[in-house]
Design an enzyme around this catalytic site. Structure first.
Site, short mmCIF file in Angstrom:
data_model
loop_
_atom_site.label_atom_id
_atom_site.label_comp_id
_atom_site.label_asym_id
_atom_site.label_seq_id
_atom_site.Cartn_x
_atom_site.Cartn_y
_atom_site.Cartn_z
N HIS A 45 -33.75 47.60 18.43
CA HIS A 45 -33.56 46.41 19.14
C HIS A 45 -34.39 45.39 18.64
CE1 HIS A 45 -31.71 48.91 22.73
NE2 HIS A 45 -32.45 49.80 22.07
N GLU A 104 -38.21 48.59 19.75
CA GLU A 104 -37.84 47.20 19.91
C GLU A 104 -38.84 46.37 18.95
OE1 GLU A 104 -36.18 45.19 21.97
OE2 GLU A 104 -35.62 46.30 23.62
N ASP A 137 -28.36 42.58 18.88
CA ASP A 137 -29.51 42.80 18.23
C ASP A 137 -29.53 44.24 17.53
OD1 ASP A 137 -29.29 44.13 20.72
OD2 ASP A 137 -31.37 44.78 20.71
ZN LIG Z 1 -31.31 46.17 22.47
#
Ligand SMILES: [Zn+2]
Length: 188
Positions: free
Chosen positions: A37, A119, A168
């Site tokens: 992400h 992330e 993303d």
């Molecule tokens: Zn995401």
């Protein structure tokens, strides 16, 4: 350079910022998938710590006008890699972090059940940094060793498991760079 995962399913060297935004994986499920992400709060601003506060439930949604729609949102990845390549961990890898939302991978829905969420600090519109790629590649290799059900072709973007809903990590993310290194890791 190699990362270590402790018996409690946490990275040895990561900053530990415990989040409550997780629960147990359905019994018997091991991590099989890594979901990449990106996040920055406010969008495109780095080093604010706001994404980390979102993940730990400490974000004051009055901090910035763009945070208004984050009120009551309870999400967290397992780890975040910042622009300098530093890793922070929010949820142990054996637990189900709430990062993917409504999602499908190879016909299986609910990807949080069997995935690890990573992330990258960034946006879909900007290149990721060299230290981020370096750390992500190390991390993926470490995860594949620790959780052998993760195969080399099980590294995907949020966009791949929630198409139309999520974009993303976006078109700037260099998949060849990551996947090439992962395959080298497999052959080593
Ligand atoms: Zn995401």
């Amino acid at each position: 350079m190699y990362l270590l995962i402790n018996a409690d399913h946490r990275l040895d060297k990561a900053v530990w910022r415990p989040s409550e935004h997780f629960d147990l994986r359905p019994s018997g499920l091991q991590p099989e998938l890594v979901v990449v992400h990106c996040v920055s709060l406010p969008e495109g601003e780095y080093g604010t710590g706001a994404a980390q506060r979102l993940f730990t439930g400490e974000l004051d949604c009055g901090e910035h006008p763009s945070f208004a729609d984050l009120e009551g949102v309870r999400v967290a990845p397992h780890v975040l890699i910042d622009r300098q390549g530093q890793i922070e961990q929010f949820v142990s890898f054996d637990k189900r972090a709430w990062h993917a939302g409504v999602s499908v991978w190879r016909g299986r829905s609910g990807c949080n059940d069997f995935s690890i969420g990573v992330e990258l600090e960034g946006t879909v519109a900007e290149d990721y940094t060299v230290p981020q790629y370096r750390k992500l590649i190390q991390l993926v290799g470490t995860l594949m060793d620790a959780y052998p059900r993760i195969s080399a072709d099980a590294i995907v973007g949020h966009c791949d498991i929630a198409p139309g809903r999520k974009a993303d990590p976006g078109p700037k993310f260099d998949w060849l760079r990551v996947v090439g290194q992962v395959h080298r890791h497999m052959g080593a």
